[in-house]
Design an enzyme around this catalytic site. Structure first.
Site, short mmCIF file in Angstrom:
data_model
loop_
_atom_site.label_atom_id
_atom_site.label_comp_id
_atom_site.label_asym_id
_atom_site.label_seq_id
_atom_site.Cartn_x
_atom_site.Cartn_y
_atom_site.Cartn_z
N GLY A 10 1.84 1.12 -4.29
CA GLY A 10 2.73 0.15 -4.91
C GLY A 10 4.02 0.73 -5.45
O GLY A 10 4.96 -0.02 -5.78
N VAL B 230 0.80 -1.23 0.00
CA VAL B 230 0.00 0.00 0.00
C VAL B 230 0.83 1.27 0.00
O VAL B 230 0.28 2.36 -0.21
CB VAL B 230 -0.97 0.05 1.21
CG1 VAL B 230 -2.04 -1.00 1.07
CG2 VAL B 230 -0.21 -0.09 2.52
N TYR B 231 2.12 1.19 0.25
CA TYR B 231 2.92 2.41 0.30
C TYR B 231 2.94 3.07 -1.07
O TYR B 231 3.45 2.50 -2.05
CB TYR B 231 4.35 2.12 0.76
CG TYR B 231 4.49 1.67 2.20
CD1 TYR B 231 3.44 1.80 3.11
CD2 TYR B 231 5.69 1.13 2.66
CE1 TYR B 231 3.58 1.39 4.43
CE2 TYR B 231 5.83 0.73 3.98
CZ TYR B 231 4.78 0.86 4.85
OH TYR B 231 4.91 0.45 6.16
N SER B 232 2.38 4.27 -1.13
CA SER B 232 2.33 5.04 -2.38
C SER B 232 1.77 4.21 -3.53
O SER B 232 2.29 4.23 -4.64
CB SER B 232 3.71 5.59 -2.73
OG SER B 232 4.17 6.47 -1.73
N LYS C 139 4.45 -6.22 2.85
CA LYS C 139 3.25 -6.49 3.67
C LYS C 139 2.01 -6.58 2.81
O LYS C 139 1.97 -6.04 1.69
CB LYS C 139 3.07 -5.41 4.72
CG LYS C 139 4.31 -5.09 5.53
CD LYS C 139 4.02 -4.04 6.58
CE LYS C 139 5.29 -3.39 7.07
NZ LYS C 139 5.86 -2.46 6.08
#
Length: 325
Positions: free
Chosen positions: A64, A60-62, A88
């Site tokens: 993908g 989910v960070y940015s 994650k």
């Protein structure tokens, strides 16, 4: 750089893990404060040069793009077998459509393949559930994760931010059914949030589970004056919910006093405290500047006295658990 075993496994990781939420396309996802790929690459290379071999990101960070940037950077600057890549699964990845989030078998099987594609690798070393999913039976989640390991797409499994009773249940069920068990717990732990010391850390110590604290510097609150803000702190809505205890300001002031007396940065003092705890394996540090990385590495050699530890810990006030949601 020193290296330690990840819990009861044979995997060797650096005493620091580089948290890669900072690196991602600012136009994607919800973190407008992230660094672009051009800005991120020198920091990722510096981490490799400093001996850090443990890199932590998430799908989910940015949206993908963090995985994409990290994958390309590591491919440029090191060999795949020399680094430990952790990512994650849990958060929403397709605008809230059905089966696009959580820890169902369908979501896990889809997201591991998506993460591998973005990272440009055949496997991740540590695949972690980002949070507990109350809408999916934990048995379904554990068996799906076990199948991911048996398919060769992940070497080890980890978990993050949940109640100790939930983690204990997951460990018990994995053992009962012969599934791959979690080897690490990535939890919210720093001088401003020590609630994990009550139940989670004793559980991890008993089960020989590696503790990988996230936000060991309290999202930078421990590194600056209490009333000082940054571009990130002003736009980090999640971070704004984490620190509001009546004792927080006094803790920050103690960090500043000790750092000044020692002639080191506040970041080194706060991180040295976290790293000194026997249950802690590798704190997950973020870095937006070269100095953030050099300070983090220097903190590993800073030994706090018993008096300094007592002064840092004394103002702490019991508070509700924060960071699970």
């Amino acid at each position: 750089m020193d290296y330690v075993k990840l819990g009861r496994t044979g995997l060797e990781v650096s005493r620091l893990s580089l948290g890669c939420m900072t690196y991602g396309d600012p136009a994607r996802g919800t973190h407008a404060w992230t660094l672009s790929e051009e800005e991120s690459l020198p920091l990722l290379k510096q981490a490799v040069d400093l001996g850090i071999n443990f890199f932590d990101t998430a799908n989910v960070y940015s949206d993908g793009s963090s995985e994409e940037i990290v994958g390309r950077a590591l491919k440029q600057h090191t060999r795949r077998d020399e680094v430990v890549i952790a990512t994650k699964v849990h958060g929403a990845m397709n605008a809230g459509r059905p089966n696009g989030a959580g820890l169902s078998r369908k979501a896990i099987m889809a997201e591991i393949d998506n993460s591998l594609r973005r990272l440009g690798t055949d496997y991740v070393d540590l695949y972690q559930i980002h949070r507990w999913d109350p809408t999916t039976p934990i048995e379904e989640t554990l068996e799906a994760l076990h199948d991911v390991v048996k398919a060769g797409k992940a070497r080890y499994l980890g978990a993050s931010s949940m109640y100790a009773w939930q983690f204990s249940k997951a460990l018990y069920l994995a053992d009962l059914n012969g599934w791959t068990r979690f080897v690490s717990m990535q939890d919210h732990y720093n001088l401003l949030h020590r609630e994990e010391e009550r139940e989670m850390h004793p559980l991890c110590e008993d089960q020989d589970v590696a503790v990988l604290p996230w936000s060991p510097l309290a999202r930078g609150r421990l590194t600056r004056d209490w009333d000082e803000s940054t571009a990130r702190s002003e736009t980090d809505e999640f971070g704004k919910r984490l620190y509001a205890s009546s004792g927080d300001k006094q803790v920050v002031e103690q960090v500043a006093t000790i750092a000044e007396a020692r002639g080191v940065s506040r970041a080194q003092v706060a991180l040295a405290w976290v790293a000194s705890k026997p249950v802690v394996c590798a704190p997950i540090v973020g870095a937006r500047t070269p100095k953030h990385l050099t300070d983090a590495v220097a903190a590993l050699d800073l030994e706090l006295t018993e008096d300094e530890v007592a002064r840092l810990e004394e103002p702490y006030v019991t508070q509700p658990v924060a960071g699970f949601r």
